[in-house]
Scaffold this motif. Sequence first.
Motif, PDB file in Angstrom:
ATOM      1  N   MET A   1       0.851  -1.172   0.000  1.00  0.00           N
ATOM      2  CA  MET A   1       0.000   0.000   0.000  1.00  0.00           C
ATOM      3  C   MET A   1       0.896   1.232   0.000  1.00  0.00           C
ATOM      4  O   MET A   1       1.827   1.338   0.776  1.00  0.00           O
ATOM      5  CB  MET A   1      -0.894   0.010   1.247  1.00  0.00           C
ATOM      6  N   LYS A   2       0.584   2.156  -0.866  1.00  0.00           N
ATOM      7  CA  LYS A   2       1.304   3.419  -0.931  1.00  0.00           C
ATOM      8  C   LYS A   2       0.445   4.498  -0.297  1.00  0.00           C
ATOM      9  O   LYS A   2      -0.768   4.514  -0.459  1.00  0.00           O
ATOM     10  CB  LYS A   2       1.590   3.805  -2.377  1.00  0.00           C
ATOM     11  N   ILE A   3       1.079   5.413   0.416  1.00  0.00           N
ATOM     12  CA  ILE A   3       0.363   6.532   1.027  1.00  0.00           C
ATOM     13  C   ILE A   3       0.980   7.815   0.502  1.00  0.00           C
ATOM     14  O   ILE A   3       2.189   8.002   0.548  1.00  0.00           O
ATOM     15  CB  ILE A   3       0.463   6.481   2.568  1.00  0.00           C
ATOM     16  N   LYS A   4       0.127   8.682  -0.016  1.00  0.00           N
ATOM     17  CA  LYS A   4       0.578   9.955  -0.574  1.00  0.00           C
ATOM     18  C   LYS A   4      -0.187  11.070   0.128  1.00  0.00           C
ATOM     19  O   LYS A   4      -1.420  11.058   0.166  1.00  0.00           O
ATOM     20  CB  LYS A   4       0.305   9.972  -2.071  1.00  0.00           C
ATOM     21  N   ILE A   5       0.544  12.015   0.704  1.00  0.00           N
ATOM     22  CA  ILE A   5      -0.074  13.132   1.425  1.00  0.00           C
ATOM     23  C   ILE A   5       0.356  14.436   0.765  1.00  0.00           C
ATOM     24  O   ILE A   5       1.540  14.647   0.520  1.00  0.00           O
ATOM     25  CB  ILE A   5       0.340  13.116   2.915  1.00  0.00           C
ATOM     26  N   ASP A   6      -0.620  15.291   0.491  1.00  0.00           N
ATOM     27  CA  ASP A   6      -0.358  16.563  -0.171  1.00  0.00           C
ATOM     28  C   ASP A   6      -0.826  17.701   0.743  1.00  0.00           C
ATOM     29  O   ASP A   6      -2.020  17.953   0.867  1.00  0.00           O
ATOM     30  CB  ASP A   6      -1.094  16.598  -1.518  1.00  0.00           C
ATOM     31  N   ILE A   7       0.122  18.366   1.394  1.00  0.00           N
ATOM     32  CA  ILE A   7      -0.193  19.492   2.270  1.00  0.00           C
ATOM     33  C   ILE A   7       0.149  20.772   1.504  1.00  0.00           C
ATOM     34  O   ILE A   7       1.288  20.973   1.094  1.00  0.00           O
ATOM     35  CB  ILE A   7       0.644  19.444   3.572  1.00  0.00           C
ATOM     36  N   ASP A   8      -0.865  21.617   1.313  1.00  0.00           N
ATOM     37  CA  ASP A   8      -0.656  22.840   0.538  1.00  0.00           C
ATOM     38  C   ASP A   8      -1.676  23.877   0.992  1.00  0.00           C
ATOM     39  O   ASP A   8      -2.869  23.572   1.110  1.00  0.00           O
ATOM     40  CB  ASP A   8      -0.834  22.533  -0.951  1.00  0.00           C
ATOM     41  N   SER A  20      -7.196   5.179  -4.253  1.00  0.00           N
ATOM     42  CA  SER A  20      -7.142   4.637  -5.609  1.00  0.00           C
ATOM     43  C   SER A  20      -6.700   3.189  -5.527  1.00  0.00           C
ATOM     44  O   SER A  20      -5.650   2.893  -4.952  1.00  0.00           O
ATOM     45  CB  SER A  20      -6.146   5.425  -6.465  1.00  0.00           C
ATOM     46  N   ALA A  21      -7.489   2.300  -6.087  1.00  0.00           N
ATOM     47  CA  ALA A  21      -7.163   0.873  -6.022  1.00  0.00           C
ATOM     48  C   ALA A  21      -7.729   0.149  -7.231  1.00  0.00           C
ATOM     49  O   ALA A  21      -8.661   0.624  -7.883  1.00  0.00           O
ATOM     50  CB  ALA A  21      -7.719   0.266  -4.744  1.00  0.00           C
ATOM     51  N   LYS A  22      -7.156  -1.010  -7.500  1.00  0.00           N
ATOM     52  CA  LYS A  22      -7.602  -1.845  -8.603  1.00  0.00           C
ATOM     53  C   LYS A  22      -8.963  -2.479  -8.308  1.00  0.00           C
ATOM     54  O   LYS A  22      -9.810  -2.610  -9.177  1.00  0.00           O
ATOM     55  CB  LYS A  22      -6.550  -2.926  -8.854  1.00  0.00           C
ATOM     56  N   GLU A  23      -9.138  -2.867  -7.025  1.00  0.00           N
ATOM     57  CA  GLU A  23     -10.400  -3.495  -6.606  1.00  0.00           C
ATOM     58  C   GLU A  23     -10.640  -3.234  -5.126  1.00  0.00           C
ATOM     59  O   GLU A  23      -9.731  -2.870  -4.389  1.00  0.00           O
ATOM     60  CB  GLU A  23     -10.376  -4.997  -6.883  1.00  0.00           C
ATOM     61  N   TRP A  24     -11.893  -3.439  -4.706  1.00  0.00           N
ATOM     62  CA  TRP A  24     -12.286  -3.253  -3.315  1.00  0.00           C
ATOM     63  C   TRP A  24     -11.770  -4.437  -2.512  1.00  0.00           C
ATOM     64  O   TRP A  24     -12.017  -5.586  -2.855  1.00  0.00           O
ATOM     65  CB  TRP A  24     -13.807  -3.176  -3.223  1.00  0.00           C
ATOM     66  N   THR A  25     -11.031  -4.157  -1.419  1.00  0.00           N
ATOM     67  CA  THR A  25     -10.474  -5.222  -0.592  1.00  0.00           C
ATOM     68  C   THR A  25     -10.908  -5.047   0.858  1.00  0.00           C
ATOM     69  O   THR A  25     -11.422  -3.982   1.245  1.00  0.00           O
ATOM     70  CB  THR A  25      -8.928  -5.219  -0.642  1.00  0.00           C
ATOM     71  N   LYS A  26     -10.671  -6.069   1.645  1.00  0.00           N
ATOM     72  CA  LYS A  26     -10.988  -6.009   3.068  1.00  0.00           C
ATOM     73  C   LYS A  26     -10.156  -4.909   3.738  1.00  0.00           C
ATOM     74  O   LYS A  26     -10.634  -4.207   4.618  1.00  0.00           O
ATOM     75  CB  LYS A  26     -10.716  -7.358   3.731  1.00  0.00           C
ATOM     76  N   GLU A  27      -8.916  -4.749   3.316  1.00  0.00           N
ATOM     77  CA  GLU A  27      -8.039  -3.719   3.868  1.00  0.00           C
ATOM     78  C   GLU A  27      -8.617  -2.312   3.626  1.00  0.00           C
ATOM     79  O   GLU A  27      -8.609  -1.465   4.515  1.00  0.00           O
ATOM     80  CB  GLU A  27      -6.652  -3.834   3.238  1.00  0.00           C
TER      81      GLU A  27
END
Length: 151
Positions: A1-8, A20-27
Amino acid sequence: MKIKIDIDPKHDEECQITISAKEWTKEIEELVQLLKRKQPKRIVAVQEERSIVLNPEEIDFFFARDRKVFASIKGECMELKMKLYEVEKMLINTGFIRFSKSVIGNINQIDRFELSFNGTLCVYFKSGSKEYVSRKYVSDLKTQIMEGGDL
């Protein structure tokens, strides 16, 4: 899992989260539920006709006895005006996990534990209190501890 944070500063005051994901998962489901849930800041207990405000992080465990629910903090017990399942639901994903049918423990307050001869665990809290984890819940506790406790 990648986490991207944009503070502006150009962003609106309100926080926006995009997954954003390819499919819905339990995670993803767990993450969404965690983001939606408001975490309790305090729990109200009753002791000698007084209402006492408790910080959940300081509580070792909750237990049910004689159709009443109690919180144990440093060996001192205080009665709650809630059912045990209500406490469990309110504190889900905050480091509290079911130890047995009548006990919910704070894994962030655990000091050590010992395996009993019958397959249960004896959990010792930092305060010196101890409680038992029934065999049914031992694997869940081990998983939570390995994941780092607080979610």
